[in-house]
Motif scaffolding. Structure first.
Motif, short mmCIF file in Angstrom:
data_model
loop_
_atom_site.label_atom_id
_atom_site.label_comp_id
_atom_site.label_asym_id
_atom_site.label_seq_id
_atom_site.Cartn_x
_atom_site.Cartn_y
_atom_site.Cartn_z
N UNK A 22 0.84 -1.19 0.00
CA UNK A 22 0.00 0.00 0.00
C UNK A 22 0.88 1.25 0.00
N UNK A 23 0.28 2.37 -0.40
CA UNK A 23 0.98 3.64 -0.40
C UNK A 23 0.08 4.74 0.14
N UNK A 24 0.69 5.77 0.73
CA UNK A 24 -0.04 6.91 1.27
C UNK A 24 -0.18 7.96 0.18
N UNK A 25 -1.38 8.52 0.04
CA UNK A 25 -1.64 9.50 -1.01
C UNK A 25 -1.39 10.91 -0.48
N UNK A 26 -0.53 11.68 -1.13
CA UNK A 26 -0.30 13.06 -0.68
C UNK A 26 -1.53 13.92 -0.93
N UNK A 27 -1.64 15.01 -0.18
CA UNK A 27 -2.82 15.86 -0.24
C UNK A 27 -2.54 17.10 -1.08
N UNK A 28 -3.61 17.81 -1.47
CA UNK A 28 -3.45 19.10 -2.16
C UNK A 28 -2.95 20.15 -1.18
N UNK A 29 -3.15 19.90 0.14
CA UNK A 29 -2.70 20.84 1.15
C UNK A 29 -1.58 20.21 1.97
N UNK A 30 -0.41 20.81 1.92
CA UNK A 30 0.71 20.29 2.70
C UNK A 30 0.97 21.18 3.90
N UNK A 31 1.76 20.67 4.83
CA UNK A 31 2.07 21.39 6.06
C UNK A 31 3.58 21.47 6.24
N UNK A 32 3.99 22.36 7.11
CA UNK A 32 5.38 22.42 7.52
C UNK A 32 5.62 21.30 8.52
N UNK A 33 6.62 20.41 8.30
CA UNK A 33 6.87 19.31 9.25
C UNK A 33 7.08 19.78 10.69
N UNK A 34 7.56 21.01 10.87
CA UNK A 34 7.77 21.53 12.22
C UNK A 34 6.47 21.79 12.95
#
Length: 371
Positions: A22-34
């Motif tokens: 399986x794989x995780x689908x990235x989103x149209x909205x990303x965040x700062x990892x911090x």
């Protein structure tokens, strides 16, 4: 419900998936990892990272339990291991590290024949408690009734009942089985119990009053249960099934939340992220930590199944050492295989898919990757 696949005219089976399918689908909205929080709380205990280190002698000693606790995680002491059988197991750990693969299983069986000493149970728990970190300790279902009072009296915070397969209804004509519901009710500490791999088994364990349920057989990479017993379960499907049991039990119980902890088969940071994406609240790992310079196995890894007196279902693996415990958990990483900076990678996976909390990340979209 997934359709069953015909294996042959007389047998059908459900298609199940492992983490690498399986794989995780990235989103149209990303965040700062911090901005991502990976904190996790079970009962009254809060941890800065959703990670437990498995109760295996190759990864958890009192010293490494303290280190992991200070880093924000939880390491579980194996109260049936060398640390409760010998006053000083370090010489034995050094010897095990030098054995050839051919010698390892027989010698492990020999050293683990030494009886468990009840006074050492209290002493090991006290060593960790004195450091000011949360104390977790584990027993198998077979030894829980005998030693649990000593464990609770010594001041354990979280009690783990861990076996290859743990059921709420073990039937035996030879011995009185452990009544999990009564036992958990009478204890004064939260109990995490497992492993299990199906919706129904998990639901039964949740009804015993457990605070958390372990999904999987544990000891994933060091396990040969599939080869010896023919018993296996792909972890992505198992975690998703048990997460469904958690949701249904939440309704059934009127709001009681039982934590789902993926246990076994996670070798890389991507596997940790996928476990949570499938519904786990936290993960229990062994082999990634066995590669830390501080690990008591000195680059080797084995579980309790490896020294079973009659039917060994595990092996001592030689994994080598790749860095410090801090590097493995928090980086920096100097390899591209997901074996270091596990928590940093989890933060980045959550940020890439637009989530800032572990609980929310359980809702991320996943896809099946054909192999």
């Amino acid at each position: 419900m997934a359709a069953e696949v015909e294996i042959g005219r007389g047998k059908s089976g459900r298609r199940a998936y492992a983490f690498d399918e399986i794989g995780i689908v990235p989103s149209r909205r990303t965040r700062d990892p911090e901005e991502v929080s990976v904190a996790w709380q079970i009962d009254a205990y809060r941890f800065e990272i959703p990670l437990l280190v498995a109760p295996m002698d190759s990864v958890v000693s009192p010293a490494t339990a303290i280190m992991v606790g200070r880093m924000g995680g939880l390491a579980v002491l194996d109260l049936e291991g060398l640390w409760t059988r010998y006053d000083d197991p370090e010489p034995l750990l050094a010897e095990i590290a030098e054995l050839s693969d051919e010698q390892a299983t027989r010698r492990l069986q020999e050293v683990y024949r030494e009886p468990i000493k009840e006074e050492l149970i209290g002493r090991r728990i006290e060593e960790v408690r004195e450091a000011g970190v949360t104390v977790a300790a584990s027993l198998s279902p077979q030894r829980t009734a005998r030693y649990s009072k000593a464990v609770v009296d010594a001041g354990v915070d979280l009690f783990v009942i861990r076996g290859t397969t743990v059921s709420a209804e073990h039937v035996s004509g030879r011995a009185e089985p452990l009544n999990l519901k009564q036992f958990i009710y009478e204890l004064d500490v939260p109990v995490i119990v497992g492993g299990c791999a199906t919706y129904q088994a998990a639901l039964h364990l949740m009804r015993t009053g457990a605070a958390g349920v372990l999904v999987g057989f544990g000891g994933g990479s060091a396990h040969t249960t599939r080869d010896v017993l023919g018993v296996a379960v792909p972890m992505a499907t198992a975690v998703a099934d048990v997460a469904a049991a958690r949701r249904d039990y939440l309704d059934e119980s009127g709001g009681r939340y039982v934590h789902v902890i993926a246990d076994g088969g996670m070798r890389s940071s991507g596997d940790l992220a996928k476990a949570i994406a499938c519904g786990a609240d936290a993960v229990m790992i062994g082999s990634p930590v066995a590669r830390a310079a501080e690990a008591p196995g000195r680059g080797h890894h084995w579980g309790s199944e490896a020294h079973h007196g009659d039917v060994p279902r595990g092996t001592r693996l030689t994994l080598g050492t790749i860095g410090s415990l801090e590097q493995i958990l928090f980086g920096p990483s100097h390899v591209a295989d997901g074996s270091m900076n596990l928590i940093g990678a989890l933060r980045r996976a959550m940020a890439t898919s637009g989530y800032t909390e572990v609980k929310d990340f359980q809702r991320v979209q996943v896809v099946v990757e054909p192999r």
